[in-house]
Design an enzyme around this catalytic site. Structure first.
Site, PDB file in Angstrom:
ATOM      1  N   SER A 246       0.630  -0.855   0.193  1.00  0.00           N
ATOM      2  CA  SER A 246      -0.186  -0.021  -0.060  1.00  0.00           C
ATOM      3  C   SER A 246       0.993   1.283  -0.250  1.00  0.00           C
ATOM      4  O   SER A 246       1.941   0.987   0.401  1.00  0.00           O
ATOM      5  CB  SER A 246      -1.495  -0.293   1.202  1.00  0.00           C
ATOM      6  N   LYS A 247       0.615   2.072  -0.477  1.00  0.00           N
ATOM      7  CA  LYS A 247       1.225   3.846  -0.814  1.00  0.00           C
ATOM      8  C   LYS A 247       1.424   4.051   0.782  1.00  0.00           C
ATOM      9  O   LYS A 247       3.061   4.131   1.280  1.00  0.00           O
ATOM     10  CB  LYS A 247       0.408   5.097  -0.810  1.00  0.00           C
ATOM     11  N   ARG A 248       0.326   4.011   1.699  1.00  0.00           N
ATOM     12  CA  ARG A 248       1.106   4.261   2.995  1.00  0.00           C
ATOM     13  C   ARG A 248       1.679   3.824   3.723  1.00  0.00           C
ATOM     14  O   ARG A 248       2.288   4.204   4.118  1.00  0.00           O
ATOM     15  CB  ARG A 248      -0.638   4.296   3.777  1.00  0.00           C
ATOM     16  N   SER A 249       1.723   1.842   3.561  1.00  0.00           N
ATOM     17  CA  SER A 249       2.672   0.908   4.235  1.00  0.00           C
ATOM     18  C   SER A 249       4.764   1.046   3.641  1.00  0.00           C
ATOM     19  O   SER A 249       5.155   1.280   4.541  1.00  0.00           O
ATOM     20  CB  SER A 249       2.601   0.270   4.783  1.00  0.00           C
ATOM     21  N   GLY A 251       5.075   3.324   0.939  1.00  0.00           N
ATOM     22  CA  GLY A 251       5.991   4.272   0.333  1.00  0.00           C
ATOM     23  C   GLY A 251       6.207   5.032  -1.266  1.00  0.00           C
ATOM     24  O   GLY A 251       5.694   3.952  -2.082  1.00  0.00           O
TER      25      GLY A 251
END
Ligand code: GLU
Length: 493
Positions: A246-249, A251
């Site tokens: 994911s984008k969040r985890s 980067g």
């Protein structure tokens, strides 16, 4: 044009990442294979998290990957009235109802159910309110959401997934879900279906993370009296620790833009993404756009999750080695002019481009790219490892410096002597320079490799590369003579 209509409906809340790009690619391939239509729909209903920068980034990314669409971009928010109208229709038809339960009440019931080890789903309190009751509550100004009324049926709901086969879920496990918030805003589950119906989508190809949505959406199709599209749920992309990407985890290393900035070729990334979750059934690894369009099939999409084997923080293998290998393959096989076109912006960005490369030095420029590309991994290497071909201002890697230069202090005499001899050549080419170099090594009674490796280090800054004498010819007599004339500074520190 056939009847196939697919869509790519990103939520613009971040950049286009590997998983999203793969979903877009599979939809694109399916559309092109069937001469169908690909619709781009921006699902911007989450107003707080949607940004214009994200919309631009996604569109940019798709363009760079060469994944073109036939309709859109449509914007989901522009159709909010359709979504609300659909909810109203469901209310009138008795397929949805107003629910006045407050957040606190719901939370309390949920906790109690959990404590008593009961199903914590919505208990249906407002399912059968009388018209009078509803009118009173509304007159009192009580806020209400609209919930979908899951039919009271025994048995299971099912649909046939193109990838996973028959998917079943007991009706009793599906709670009455909210389709419109108390502020009147429709929710994704509903908007997505209403838009797919309006856009006449025939195949919904999306990640397995949407499967819980799909069961509920199947009910919405039925209630809205629309034919069910074909569903194909593609596996998730996980990292090597089996965590969902994911984008969040993760980067930037999972962003499409990251690969673009690092000099990956767009089709190499597509080829890699195609194989990340789809199995051609043969050993073939490299597919042209046309081949992939012909070969791709939903039936050969893997059921199991895919692993994107990147190692954040690792300088050399910062991404999946397979992606690097595929990129190298395309880099080595790019046709001359195309290579020249793709390298130009990289050199421009690094301040290494000269207008003459498009003009009187075009041939030199293209020959040099072909000469040096074999060991390169990405386009950016032309400006880093290949910098010495375009500028006198390059650095020398520590490893070849120690091994090929510092070990032999006599080079402070040998290399300038070699330079002086090179300067006298009337025809400076790979044969004449090689003969001269070997002759001098014989005179000095040293291995020619000592001079050759030293030249490579001084002239290119690199440990390895193309044939040294071809390199000399490419750099040209003046540059070679100039660079070899003084090497004392290399011993300075
Ligand atoms: N907007 C949703 C997403 O980005 C779309 C899911 C779908 O394909 O229906 O996850």
């Amino acid at each position: 044009m056939s009847e196939v209509r697919v869509r790519f409906p990103p939520s613009p809340t971040g950049y286009l990442h590997i998983g999203g790009a793969r979903t877009a690619l599979y939809n694109w391939l399916f559309a092109r294979q069937h001469r169908g239509t690909l619709v781009l729909r921006i699902e911007d209903t989450d107003e707080e998290r949607s940004t214009q920068a994200s919309i631009d980034g996604i569109i940019d990314g798709l363009n760079w990957l060469g994944l073109d669409w036939d309709e859109g971009p449509y914007f989901q928010t522009e159709h909010a009235a359709d979504h609300v109208a659909a909810a109203e229709r469901l209310l009138v038809a008795g397929r949805a109802y107003k629910c006045f339960c407050t957040r606190e009440e719901l939370e309390q019931k949920r906790e109690q159910a959990l404590a008593e080890k009961r199903d914590p789903g919505y208990d249906g309190s407002c399912r059968n309110l009388s018209a009078a009751d509803i009118a009173t509550r509304e007159a009192q100004g009580q806020a209400a959401v609209i919930r979908f009324k899951v039919p009271e049926r025994s048995g299971t709901l099912f649909y046939d997934d193109e990838v996973l086969g028959r998917i079943e879920r007991a009706y009793s496990e599906i709670e009455d879900f909210v389709i419109v918030r108390s502020n009147g805003k429709p929710l994704y589950l509903l908007s997505n279906v209403v838009d797919d119906i309006r856009d006449r989508i025939t195949h919904v190809i999306r990640g397995q993370d949407h499967m819980t949505n799909t069961t509920r959406q199947v009910l919405l199709y039925e209630a809205l009296e629309a034919p069910l599209p074909v569903f194909a749920h593609i596996p998730l992309t996980l990292d090597i620790q089996k965590r969902k990407i994911s984008k969040r985890s993760h980067g930037e290393v999972v962003a499409v833009q990251f690969y673009r900035e690092r000099g990956f070729l767009p089709w190499a990334l597509c080829n890699f993404l195609a194989l990340l979750g789809w199995n051609p059934g043969t050993e073939q690894e490299f597919f042209s756009r046309e081949e992939l369009t012909k070969t791709f099939s939903l039936a050969r999409i893997n059921r199991a999750n895919s692993v994107f084997n990147f190692r954040p923080g690792d300088e050399k293998f910062f991404t999946d080695p397979k992606l690097i290998a595929i990129n190298e393959h395309y880099l080595r096989n790019l046709e001359r002019e195309e290579l020249g076109t793709l390298v130009q912006p990289v050199l421009e960005q690094a301040g290494l481009w000269q207008p003459a490369y498009a003009d009187e030095r075009r041939n030199w420029y293209l020959d040099t790219l072909l000469l040096i590309r074999d060991r390169f991994h990405t386009l950016n290497d032309f400006a880093t490892a290949g910098r010495a071909y375009f500028s006198d201002n390059y650095s020398i890697d520590p490893k070849p410096l120690a091994r090929n230069i510092l070990k032999h202090p006599q080079l402070t005499e040998w290399l300038p002597e070699l330079a002086a001899r090179f300067a006298k050549l009337t025809d400076f080419n790979s044969e004449t320079t090689e003969a001269l170099c070997r002759e001098m090594a014989a005179e000095l009674d040293i291995k020619p490799g000592i001079l050759i490796n030293a030249m490579r280090t001084v002239l290119t800054g690199q440990l390895a590369g193309a044939s040294m004498f071809d390199i000399l010819a490419s750099l040209g007599q003046d540059t070679v003579v100039r660079r070899l004339s003084t090497v004392e500074h290399l011993y300075a520190s």
